[in-house]
Write an enzyme that holds these catalytic residues in place. Structure first.
Site, mmCIF file in Angstrom:
data_model
loop_
_atom_site.group_PDB
_atom_site.id
_atom_site.type_symbol
_atom_site.label_atom_id
_atom_site.label_comp_id
_atom_site.label_asym_id
_atom_site.label_seq_id
_atom_site.Cartn_x
_atom_site.Cartn_y
_atom_site.Cartn_z
ATOM 1 N N HIS A 10 11.238 5.619 45.009
ATOM 2 C CA HIS A 10 10.303 4.494 44.840
ATOM 3 C C HIS A 10 10.724 3.412 45.821
ATOM 4 C CE1 HIS A 10 8.189 1.120 43.024
ATOM 5 N NE2 HIS A 10 7.625 1.922 42.137
ATOM 6 N N ARG A 39 3.363 -5.270 44.392
ATOM 7 C CA ARG A 39 2.876 -5.185 45.777
ATOM 8 C C ARG A 39 1.353 -5.153 45.790
ATOM 9 N NH1 ARG A 39 4.869 -0.040 47.549
ATOM 10 N NH2 ARG A 39 6.099 0.120 45.652
HETATM 11 O O1 MEZ Z 1 3.972 5.821 38.017
HETATM 12 C C1 MEZ Z 1 4.934 5.116 38.343
HETATM 13 O O2 MEZ Z 1 5.891 5.555 38.947
HETATM 14 C C2 MEZ Z 1 4.874 3.665 38.074
HETATM 15 C C3 MEZ Z 1 3.782 3.193 37.197
HETATM 16 C C4 MEZ Z 1 5.777 2.872 38.650
HETATM 17 C C5 MEZ Z 1 5.612 1.458 38.980
HETATM 18 O O3 MEZ Z 1 5.818 1.115 40.142
HETATM 19 O O4 MEZ Z 1 5.295 0.638 38.133
#
Ligand code: MEZ
Length: 536
Positions: free
Chosen positions: A316, A336
């Site tokens: 992420h 974001r």
């Molecule tokens: O689905 C995801 O990974 C999620 C909702 C993450 C996020 O950035 O909030």
């Protein structure tokens, strides 16, 4: 090294100039090049070829190869397999997919046991902050959802699984609403509000502010404890059990309180143990909950189930990089999509923040590697996430209203995200692949099912935000129902560990391998995390 306060002024200084700046999405060729150069999935020395089992000959990261080739904790042991409990459906995992499967299996008349390593609800579900994708707007459609997800997944997604996911999204959402999930509503209060996520062509995320997964889990957990389901907590599975015909017939659990085995005989078993972030693949910090050690993978694998896409993981883009105690925690993509910008040490943006996660993560890693990152006092390197921009473009009070969880988390360390940018770096967030399943969660092993992050295929090689929450509900429901119906047609089988002989047999029982899997509890002291070099 300048202190962070001084460096932050560069971000404050460039905010006005960036406010109306638009950055184009990268063209396909440039994306590919960026990924190849920078994304951890493309780092060859992080991978090796698996030597044993159904995926032998394929590459995966060392950490997962260790799991798959690892030694069963009961190999060469004599275990009394007299059942302590019996069930029609045994569910292993107490997160969103497991609880959904349990509720659905009970609704379909099954006697259900749910066993989980920690407590019900300790899961990655609660870590999904920013929303669940579902095509419910008049201008949206499951086809559009399908196409966005295929593009995000590098066109590698299993089409049948994905089609089922997007088509059943609205029904799954109604099921959650009926259970009592308090999704955000528009000003009239009548309609669900939808928000934008990365790389989607239209706003499609239903949200509960920035704690969507937590709210869903709250409701699932409440519903579960009101049902006639036997719950075994602190009882992870350490091995599956098999009958003479090779079908799955139950599981061997370990009582973490007293280290004794618990034997469960079951007509069907559903694996819903979630992801594997706590393996800290390639040394990355993680957004995952403490129990996320990919336990279902070696269990299913040793029984002969194939895995898919075990060479791709999601980093992420915005994991916390500073302050140190928060390292790896998620800063939701929602922030974001509300306007927060990624900014390097020079105060410049370098990527469209709403591109696919793999591309944004790769761009951040590139900035850090090429000396445009910011070093923290503890030796990490990240880039700025200019969160104050959210209030600047949407009006004061937006952050407070939409992101209370983020505000709270940072305020514990005296950081006011309405006023200060924060340092972020990609964090290991999601296992894109997993156990191969069909549309009812069935694996290649008779009477063994899988659901949620433990399974693989629907997200292809890169999952879009919010599709995992939908996945756990749609496939939790499908697996729960299918397992309950299957249980009507089979009897309890014999209980053995014969599959271990088959699996390890030709390799010699232990082959000198001292790695034991499943891991169950992450190995802390944590392995050395990736130190990203910064040339500034
Ligand atoms: O689905 C995801 O990974 C999620 C909702 C993450 C996020 O950035 O909030």
């Amino acid at each position: 090294m300048d202190d962070l306060k001084t460096l932050r002024q560069v971000v404050d200084g460039s905010r006005d100039a960036r406010k109306n700046q638009s950055l184009a999405l990268l063209p396909a060729g440039e994306k590919e090049a960026l990924l190849k150069e920078n994304h951890p999935d493309y780092k060859e020395d992080a991978y090796r070829t698996v030597t044993i089992g159904p995926n032998a000959g394929e590459k995966t990261v060392h950490e997962v190869a260790d799991l798959l080739e690892g030694r069963s904790p009961v190999l060469d042991k004599t275990v009394d397999l007299k059942p302590d409990h019996t069930a029609d459906v045994l569910i292993i995992g107490g997160g969103g997919a497991g609880c959904t499967a349990a509720l659905t299996a009970v609704a379909n008349g099954a006697k259900v046991i749910l066993a989980t390593k920690l407590r019900v609800g300790d899961s990655n579900t609660v870590m999904a902050e920013g929303g669940m994708q579902v095509a419910i707007q008049p201008e949206d459609s499951p086809i559009r959802h399908f196409l966005d997800t295929m593009r995000g997944g590098h066109l590698k997604n299993d089409r049948q699984l994905l089609r089922t996911l997007v088509e059943e999204g609205p029904q799954a959402t109604k099921w959650l609403l009926d259970l009592g999930v308090l999704f955000d509503r528009d000003d009239s209060g009548e309609n669900l509000r939808v928000r934008s996520g990365g790389a989607t062509s239209t706003p499609r995320l239903v949200t509960c502010r920035d704690y969507t997964g937590l709210e869903i889990m709250r409701v699932l957990k409440d519903a579960l404890i009101n049902e006639d389901v036997q719950i075994l907590e602190y009882a992870p599975a350490v091995e599956l059990l098999t009958g003479a015909d090779g079908a799955c017939t139950g599981a061997l659990l370990k009582n973490l309180d007293n280290d004794q085995f618990i034997v469960v005989a079951a007509k069907t078993v559903i694996l819903a143990t979630g992801g594997s972030g706590r393996l800290h693949i390639q040394g990355f910090p993680t957004s995952n909950h403490f129990g996320a050690t990919g336990d279902a993978l070696p269990l299913a694998y040793r029984l002969g189930a194939r895995l898919r896409f075990m060479d791709t993981f999601q980093y992420h883009p915005t994991g916390v990089c500073h302050p140190e105690p928060m390292a790896g925690l998620l800063v939701t993509e929602g922030i974001r999509s509300a306007g927060a910008q990624l900014v390097n040490v020079k105060g410049d943006r370098f990527i469209n923040e709403m591109d696919t996660r793999d591309v944004v993560a790769a761009a951040i890693i590139r900035e850090c590697a090429q000396g445009r990152g910011v070093s923290t006092p503890s030796g990490r390197v990240g880039v700025w996430l200019d969160i104050p921009m959210v209030d600047s473009v949407n009006g004061e009070g937006t952050l407070e209203k939409r992101f209370p969880n983020m505000m709270k988390q940072f305020s514990r360390y005296d950081i006011d995200i309405r006023k200060e940018p924060v340092l972020i770096h990609p964090t290991l967030h999601y296992q894109n692949g997993g156990i191969e399943i069909g549309v009812d969660g069935e694996t290649g092993i008779p009477n063994l099912f899988a659901a949620g992050e433990a399974s693989g295929g629907v997200h292809g090689r890169n999952r879009l935000m919010g599709n995992s929450l939908l996945d756990i509900i749609v496939y939790g429901r499908r697996a729960g129902k299918a397992a309950a119906l299957r249980a009507n047609t089979v009897s309890l089988g014999g209980l053995s560990l014969a599959h271990l002989d088959r699996f390890y047999g030709k390799f010699g029982k232990t082959e000198g391998k001292d790695f034991v899997s499943p891991v169950l509890i992450p190995d802390y002291v944590r392995r050395q995390e990736a130190k990203v070099s910064n040339k500034s």
